[in-house]
Design a protein around this motif. Sequence first.
Motif, PDB file in Angstrom:
ATOM      1  N   ALA A 103     -11.117   6.447  -2.488  1.00 13.87           N
ATOM      2  CA  ALA A 103      -9.698   6.489  -2.864  1.00 13.87           C
ATOM      3  C   ALA A 103      -9.479   6.008  -4.286  1.00 13.87           C
ATOM      4  O   ALA A 103      -8.727   6.611  -5.049  1.00 13.87           O
ATOM      5  N   ILE A 104     -10.139   4.903  -4.630  1.00 20.14           N
ATOM      6  CA  ILE A 104      -9.862   4.344  -5.954  1.00 20.14           C
ATOM      7  C   ILE A 104     -11.076   4.396  -6.887  1.00 20.14           C
ATOM      8  O   ILE A 104     -11.032   3.872  -7.980  1.00 20.14           O
ATOM      9  N   GLY A 105     -12.134   5.033  -6.393  1.00 17.89           N
ATOM     10  CA  GLY A 105     -13.311   5.180  -7.243  1.00 17.89           C
ATOM     11  C   GLY A 105     -14.060   3.880  -7.409  1.00 17.89           C
ATOM     12  O   GLY A 105     -14.511   3.555  -8.502  1.00 17.89           O
ATOM     13  N   ARG A 106     -14.168   3.132  -6.349  1.00 22.26           N
ATOM     14  CA  ARG A 106     -14.895   1.851  -6.410  1.00 22.26           C
ATOM     15  C   ARG A 106     -16.359   2.100  -6.076  1.00 22.26           C
ATOM     16  O   ARG A 106     -16.721   2.292  -4.918  1.00 22.26           O
ATOM     17  N   GLY A 107     -17.194   2.141  -7.100  1.00 25.76           N
ATOM     18  CA  GLY A 107     -18.638   2.329  -6.890  1.00 25.76           C
ATOM     19  C   GLY A 107     -19.058   3.770  -6.680  1.00 25.76           C
ATOM     20  O   GLY A 107     -20.244   4.068  -6.673  1.00 25.76           O
ATOM     21  N   VAL A 108     -18.115   4.669  -6.472  1.00 23.56           N
ATOM     22  CA  VAL A 108     -18.428   6.097  -6.319  1.00 23.56           C
ATOM     23  C   VAL A 108     -17.355   6.880  -7.089  1.00 23.56           C
ATOM     24  O   VAL A 108     -16.307   6.322  -7.397  1.00 23.56           O
ATOM     25  N   PRO A 109     -17.618   8.154  -7.348  1.00 25.71           N
ATOM     26  CA  PRO A 109     -16.572   8.919  -8.037  1.00 25.71           C
ATOM     27  C   PRO A 109     -15.308   9.005  -7.174  1.00 25.71           C
ATOM     28  O   PRO A 109     -15.399   9.113  -5.952  1.00 25.71           O
ATOM     29  N   SER A 129      -5.253  -3.527   7.405  1.00 28.97           N
ATOM     30  CA  SER A 129      -6.538  -3.968   6.890  1.00 28.97           C
ATOM     31  C   SER A 129      -6.666  -3.626   5.398  1.00 28.97           C
ATOM     32  O   SER A 129      -7.135  -4.435   4.596  1.00 28.97           O
ATOM     33  N   LEU A 130      -6.230  -2.440   5.024  1.00 28.41           N
ATOM     34  CA  LEU A 130      -6.282  -2.036   3.613  1.00 28.41           C
ATOM     35  C   LEU A 130      -5.397  -2.921   2.754  1.00 28.41           C
ATOM     36  O   LEU A 130      -5.697  -3.201   1.591  1.00 28.41           O
ATOM     37  N   ALA A 131      -4.310  -3.391   3.350  1.00 27.64           N
ATOM     38  CA  ALA A 131      -3.331  -4.159   2.577  1.00 27.64           C
ATOM     39  C   ALA A 131      -3.886  -5.503   2.097  1.00 27.64           C
ATOM     40  O   ALA A 131      -3.301  -6.119   1.206  1.00 27.64           O
ATOM     41  N   ILE A 132      -4.981  -5.957   2.683  1.00 28.54           N
ATOM     42  CA  ILE A 132      -5.557  -7.220   2.183  1.00 28.54           C
ATOM     43  C   ILE A 132      -6.662  -6.987   1.156  1.00 28.54           C
ATOM     44  O   ILE A 132      -7.237  -7.936   0.639  1.00 28.54           O
ATOM     45  N   GLU A 133      -6.933  -5.720   0.884  1.00 31.40           N
ATOM     46  CA  GLU A 133      -7.919  -5.426  -0.167  1.00 31.40           C
ATOM     47  C   GLU A 133      -7.397  -5.907  -1.505  1.00 31.40           C
ATOM     48  O   GLU A 133      -6.217  -5.725  -1.831  1.00 31.40           O
ATOM     49  N   LYS A 134      -8.296  -6.435  -2.295  1.00 30.05           N
ATOM     50  CA  LYS A 134      -7.918  -6.872  -3.633  1.00 30.05           C
ATOM     51  C   LYS A 134      -7.504  -5.648  -4.469  1.00 30.05           C
ATOM     52  O   LYS A 134      -8.143  -4.601  -4.393  1.00 30.05           O
ATOM     53  N   ASP A 135      -6.468  -5.794  -5.200  1.00 25.31           N
ATOM     54  CA  ASP A 135      -6.011  -4.748  -6.134  1.00 25.31           C
ATOM     55  C   ASP A 135      -5.621  -3.439  -5.452  1.00 25.31           C
ATOM     56  O   ASP A 135      -5.688  -2.371  -6.071  1.00 25.31           O
ATOM     57  N   VAL A 136      -5.287  -3.484  -4.194  1.00 27.11           N
ATOM     58  CA  VAL A 136      -4.868  -2.261  -3.498  1.00 27.11           C
ATOM     59  C   VAL A 136      -3.482  -2.474  -2.911  1.00 27.11           C
ATOM     60  O   VAL A 136      -3.185  -3.536  -2.371  1.00 27.11           O
ATOM     61  N   ARG A 137      -2.632  -1.465  -3.063  1.00 27.75           N
ATOM     62  CA  ARG A 137      -1.337  -1.487  -2.382  1.00 27.75           C
ATOM     63  C   ARG A 137      -1.321  -0.309  -1.418  1.00 27.75           C
ATOM     64  O   ARG A 137      -1.926   0.721  -1.675  1.00 27.75           O
ATOM     65  N   VAL A 138      -0.647  -0.453  -0.320  1.00 27.94           N
ATOM     66  CA  VAL A 138      -0.719   0.555   0.733  1.00 27.94           C
ATOM     67  C   VAL A 138       0.684   1.062   1.078  1.00 27.94           C
ATOM     68  O   VAL A 138       1.628   0.278   1.212  1.00 27.94           O
ATOM     69  N   LEU A 139       0.756   2.378   1.194  1.00 30.43           N
ATOM     70  CA  LEU A 139       1.983   2.983   1.717  1.00 30.43           C
ATOM     71  C   LEU A 139       1.622   3.681   3.023  1.00 30.43           C
ATOM     72  O   LEU A 139       0.781   4.588   3.042  1.00 30.43           O
ATOM     73  N   LEU A 140       2.231   3.235   4.094  1.00 33.03           N
ATOM     74  CA  LEU A 140       2.037   3.881   5.402  1.00 33.03           C
ATOM     75  C   LEU A 140       3.159   4.898   5.572  1.00 33.03           C
ATOM     76  O   LEU A 140       4.344   4.544   5.481  1.00 33.03           O
ATOM     77  N   VAL A 141       2.784   6.155   5.778  1.00 28.95           N
ATOM     78  CA  VAL A 141       3.792   7.224   5.900  1.00 28.95           C
ATOM     79  C   VAL A 141       3.777   7.756   7.325  1.00 28.95           C
ATOM     80  O   VAL A 141       2.716   8.095   7.854  1.00 28.95           O
ATOM     81  N   ASP A 142       4.936   7.812   7.929  1.00 29.78           N
ATOM     82  CA  ASP A 142       5.020   8.441   9.247  1.00 29.78           C
ATOM     83  C   ASP A 142       5.143   9.943   9.046  1.00 29.78           C
ATOM     84  O   ASP A 142       6.237  10.484   8.913  1.00 29.78           O
ATOM     85  N   GLY A 167      -1.567   2.373  -9.870  1.00 28.08           N
ATOM     86  CA  GLY A 167      -2.919   2.898  -9.970  1.00 28.08           C
ATOM     87  C   GLY A 167      -3.725   2.804  -8.699  1.00 28.08           C
ATOM     88  O   GLY A 167      -4.517   3.667  -8.404  1.00 28.08           O
ATOM     89  N   ALA A 168      -3.519   1.762  -7.904  1.00 33.56           N
ATOM     90  CA  ALA A 168      -4.367   1.566  -6.734  1.00 33.56           C
ATOM     91  C   ALA A 168      -3.551   1.632  -5.451  1.00 33.56           C
ATOM     92  O   ALA A 168      -3.737   0.831  -4.545  1.00 33.56           O
ATOM     93  N   ARG A 169      -2.671   2.597  -5.375  1.00 30.27           N
ATOM     94  CA  ARG A 169      -1.922   2.719  -4.133  1.00 30.27           C
ATOM     95  C   ARG A 169      -2.607   3.709  -3.203  1.00 30.27           C
ATOM     96  O   ARG A 169      -2.854   4.858  -3.564  1.00 30.27           O
ATOM     97  N   ILE A 170      -2.889   3.251  -1.994  1.00 27.23           N
ATOM     98  CA  ILE A 170      -3.490   4.119  -0.988  1.00 27.23           C
ATOM     99  C   ILE A 170      -2.398   4.503  -0.001  1.00 27.23           C
ATOM    100  O   ILE A 170      -1.621   3.654   0.452  1.00 27.23           O
ATOM    101  N   VAL A 171      -2.329   5.789   0.307  1.00 27.93           N
ATOM    102  CA  VAL A 171      -1.302   6.284   1.212  1.00 27.93           C
ATOM    103  C   VAL A 171      -1.973   6.671   2.530  1.00 27.93           C
ATOM    104  O   VAL A 171      -2.867   7.517   2.548  1.00 27.93           O
ATOM    105  N   VAL A 172      -1.553   6.047   3.617  1.00 28.33           N
ATOM    106  CA  VAL A 172      -2.106   6.337   4.940  1.00 28.33           C
ATOM    107  C   VAL A 172      -1.047   7.126   5.712  1.00 28.33           C
ATOM    108  O   VAL A 172       0.084   6.664   5.869  1.00 28.33           O
TER     109      VAL A 172
END
Length: 302
Positions: free
Chosen positions: A91-97, A126-139, A215-220
């Motif tokens: 998702a954010i390119g941590r260690g992989v493209p 669980s994702l919401a406690i990742e460092k430098d990550v913000r999470v949007l949960l979409v119904d 930059g680091a928002r993950i959408v679930v």
Amino acid sequence: MSVVEKAIQKLRTEKRSIGAPGEASAAPSTDAAPVRPEPGAPRGSGSRAPASGIILDRAALRAAGLLPPDEESGVLAREYRKIKRPLVARAIGRGVPRAANGHLIMIASAVPGEGKTFTALNLALSLAIEKDVRVLLVDADVVKPQLSREFGLQGAPGLLDALHDPSIDPASLVHPTDVPTLAFMPAGRGAEEATEFLSSARMQEIAAALGEGDGARIVVLDSPPLLHTTESIALSHVVGQIVVVVRAESTPQPVLLDALKALGNHPAISLVLNQSRSGGTSGYYYGYGVEGADATAVPTQQ
Ligand SMILES: Nc1ncnc2c1ncn2[C@@H]1O[C@H](COP(=O)(O)OP(=O)(O)OP(=O)(O)O)[C@@H](O)[C@H]1O
Ligand SMILES: [Mg+2]
């Protein structure tokens, strides 16, 4: 033997599944922000949604079967940590493209009741406690918007409204929660023609907007079952990663294969075997990846 076949074979060798829903799992309790009851605020069965944001009512969410019992929380937290690692990486390119649209993660399943909503919520926490990550949960389960209901936002403006009306700024439909790094977008109103809307250019636009500005928002995205609706397939074309939840000893292999076929050549599909006891020390979850273009994997438990 193809990777999918191997994955299916693993599913078949699972020996013991967990009995009743709610017995099996544990929530990441350390992930949890404290419940702050707000008397008088409008409420759904699992949360309150006052103007200031959603206050997650963990006891009610637990009673609704969307969070596991307290005593299982450590186990589940560990399992979700393993499940989320490769998802975050892509998702954010941590260690992989960074995967194209990898920050958009759809939670899918072949048929109803396999644990999509449970997984979407617990993974988001669980994702919401990742460092430098913000999470949007979409119904995005516009057919059965359970999260919207549990969060007290059934019928509130949401994804569908933004799809129908291009003048609506998707950001205006996002509700903060009492977990500072977690926000929520309800399903919204007007489910007719949802499939067409979900596969429209407007959906692409909304998806792009949801990841923007952060930059680091993950959408679930929670979603309807793949084989019972057309909305999920439409959605799958927009997201960069798909997690297919498979209920242990419940989903027949041909059904799962049909669902995977329906997803076509999507490059990043992972499987999570839900409510299974085999495969590891904790004995509750066992996940593995199904390869698309390259190895996207929910890692095995050990
Ligand atoms: N890991 C788990 N541990 C305990 N209970 C679970 C687990 N996963 C799912 N459940 C329970 O199984 C039931 C179905 O789960 P859920 O509602 O998440 O499925 P779903 O795939 O979203 O269903 P639908 O397609 O109807 O929306 C719920 O009662 C939920 O509490
Ligand atoms: Mg659901």
